[in-house]
Scaffold this active site. Structure first.
Site, PDB file in Angstrom:
ATOM      1  N   TRP A   1       1.643   8.439  16.055  1.00 13.52           N
ATOM      2  CA  TRP A   1       0.522   8.603  15.134  1.00 13.52           C
ATOM      3  C   TRP A   1       0.561   9.909  14.341  1.00 13.52           C
ATOM      4  CZ3 TRP A   1      -3.086   5.098  13.753  1.00 13.52           C
ATOM      5  CH2 TRP A   1      -3.166   3.933  14.515  1.00 13.52           C
TER       6      TRP A   1
ATOM      7  N   ARG B   1      -3.126  -8.663  11.837  1.00  6.91           N
ATOM      8  CA  ARG B   1      -3.366  -8.920  10.413  1.00  6.91           C
ATOM      9  C   ARG B   1      -2.201  -8.457   9.539  1.00  6.91           C
ATOM     10  NH1 ARG B   1      -4.031  -4.385   7.292  1.00  6.91           N
ATOM     11  NH2 ARG B   1      -4.338  -2.510   8.554  1.00  6.91           N
TER      12      ARG B   1
ATOM     13  N   ARG C   1       0.815  -1.218   0.000  1.00  5.70           N
ATOM     14  CA  ARG C   1       0.000   0.000   0.000  1.00  5.70           C
ATOM     15  C   ARG C   1       0.847   1.267   0.000  1.00  5.70           C
ATOM     16  NH1 ARG C   1      -0.682   3.068   4.213  1.00  5.70           N
ATOM     17  NH2 ARG C   1       0.129   1.438   5.585  1.00  5.70           N
TER      18      ARG C   1
ATOM     19  N   ASP D   1       4.597  -4.774  10.720  1.00  2.00           N
ATOM     20  CA  ASP D   1       5.911  -4.234  10.407  1.00  2.00           C
ATOM     21  C   ASP D   1       6.865  -4.757  11.483  1.00  2.00           C
ATOM     22  OD1 ASP D   1       8.214  -2.699  10.247  1.00  2.00           O
ATOM     23  OD2 ASP D   1       7.192  -0.772  10.140  1.00  2.00           O
TER      24      ASP D   1
ATOM     25  N   CYS E   1      -4.059  -2.856  12.926  1.00  2.36           N
ATOM     26  CA  CYS E   1      -3.128  -3.932  12.601  1.00  2.36           C
ATOM     27  C   CYS E   1      -3.177  -4.993  13.695  1.00  2.36           C
ATOM     28  CB  CYS E   1      -1.719  -3.378  12.441  1.00  2.36           C
ATOM     29  SG  CYS E   1      -1.534  -2.250  11.044  1.00  2.36           S
TER      30      CYS E   1
ATOM     31  N   GLU F   1       1.059   5.239  24.634  1.00  2.00           N
ATOM     32  CA  GLU F   1       0.131   4.979  23.548  1.00  2.00           C
ATOM     33  C   GLU F   1      -0.977   4.041  24.015  1.00  2.00           C
ATOM     34  OE1 GLU F   1       0.171   3.224  18.970  1.00  2.00           O
ATOM     35  OE2 GLU F   1       1.351   2.230  20.547  1.00  2.00           O
TER      36      GLU F   1
ATOM     37  N   TYR G   1      -8.345   2.337  17.080  1.00  3.23           N
ATOM     38  CA  TYR G   1      -8.308   1.368  18.181  1.00  3.23           C
ATOM     39  C   TYR G   1      -9.173   1.696  19.400  1.00  3.23           C
ATOM     40  CZ  TYR G   1      -4.240  -0.571  15.758  1.00  3.23           C
ATOM     41  OH  TYR G   1      -3.410  -1.136  14.825  1.00  3.23           O
TER      42      TYR G   1
END
Length: 318
Positions: free
Chosen positions: A97, A220, A37, A223, A200, A75, A139
């Site tokens: 972010w 899913r 992507r 990195d 993710c 986070e 999230y």
């Protein structure tokens, strides 16, 4: 001349971090090269698993490079608030972010503003933050305020009370520990298009056996170089907080990856990290037990025995 990628399989070594390094080595040496992507390109394997022991306050912090665990903890605490605007994170110096709103701002305005300047403006200007700092229903929104709808007349619906999945899991762990439904899910199909980045680390499932709480995290998309070290610490922290709230001991963290990848522009990071040897045995201490899982503060967490090697910088693919 031999390189780090030429090392033999090291799964028989006892330090928990070897399995991470072996996964990194396998992806870089054997992964399928793909256009992704972001346009950067990756080497990827599909379906991977790591397992870590959380007993005795153990925590799977990588030691072959520094992982800024306080940033990861901040986070995670932010997720638990349900907030979706980066302003609170930026005020704490957390830039995890920032790149997504920054990219949107640059494309919309044509202004080539530096990341730090953009972050500073987000903190200083509430109206600017409201316009440019929101990430959509990512999230935390799904975890503590999953949207529901109720009938409001023939063929009409209105917003109903949100579902707090995290609170529900705490109660189910206390009252029905043998349940197979201790799940926190982030993949809300109806709202994916409104998110800056679809989740993710999407599904957390918890399991109680012999008074110990274990977590299985399904990711899913992963990195491995930049994201996974934070995800492992975050999942371990989540498990520890839930265990404490439910009166349980920590068990194991099982991580499962779908598209598990390394970016092609991370070659220097991969080579450097694979040349290093894991060391140490970090432990995570939690100083107090708040009345609610939503009551933890960054000051409640301390890591001891963590002596990582120096950081390894690499670009983030947006």
């Amino acid at each position: 001349m031999a390189t780090a990628l030429d090392q033999t399989d090291s799964t028989t070594r006892s330090h928990y971090e070897w399995q991470y390094l072996d996964l990194m080595r396998r992806i870089w040496a054997q992964g399928d090269e793909r256009i992704d992507r972001t346009g950067v390109g990756t080497r990827s394997v599909f379906g991977a698993q790591l397992r870590f022991d959380l007993s005795g306050n153990r925590v799977p912090l990588l030691t072959t490079k520094r992982v800024y665990w306080k940033t990861a903890a901040r986070e995670f605490l932010w997720f638990l608030t349900g907030d979706t605007n980066i302003r609170t994170l930026c005020a704490q110096g957390v830039q995890i972010w920032t790149d997504w709103p920054l990219d949107r701002y640059r494309k919309a305005t044509g202004e080539d503003i530096a990341r730090q300047a953009f972050s500073d403006r987000i903190v200083a200007d509430a109206d600017f933050a409201a316009q440019w700092g929101d990430l959509g229903p990512v999230y935390g929104k799904q975890w503590v305020d999953w949207p529901t709808y109720e009938a409001a007349g023939e063929g009409l619906f209105r917003a109903g009370p949100g579902v707090n999945q995290v609170a529900q899991v705490v109660e189910s762990l206390k009252n029905n520990p043998g349940s197979r439904r201790h799940i926190v899910e982030g993949w809300n199909v109806a709202e994916l298009d409104r998110m800056a980045l679809p989740p993710c680390h999407k599904t957390y499932q918890f399991h109680v056996a012999d008074g110990r709480l274990s977590c299985l995290l399904y990711q899913r998309s992963c990195d491995v170089a930049l994201g996974l070290p934070f995800n492992l610490f975050g999942a371990a922290l989540f498990t520890r907080m839930l265990a404490q709230q439910a009166g349980l001991q920590p068990g194991a963290l099982v991580w499962m990856g779908g598209d598990t990848h390394l970016y092609l522009n991370h070659a220097d990071l991969v080579e450097e990290q694979l040349s290093r040897t894991p060391q140490g045995d970090p432990r995570l201490e939690i100083a107090r037990r708040p009345d609610s899982i939503f009551g933890y503060r960054i000051e409640d967490f301390a890591v001891s025995g963590y002596t990582p090697q120096k950081p390894i910088a690499a670009p983030v693919a947006v």
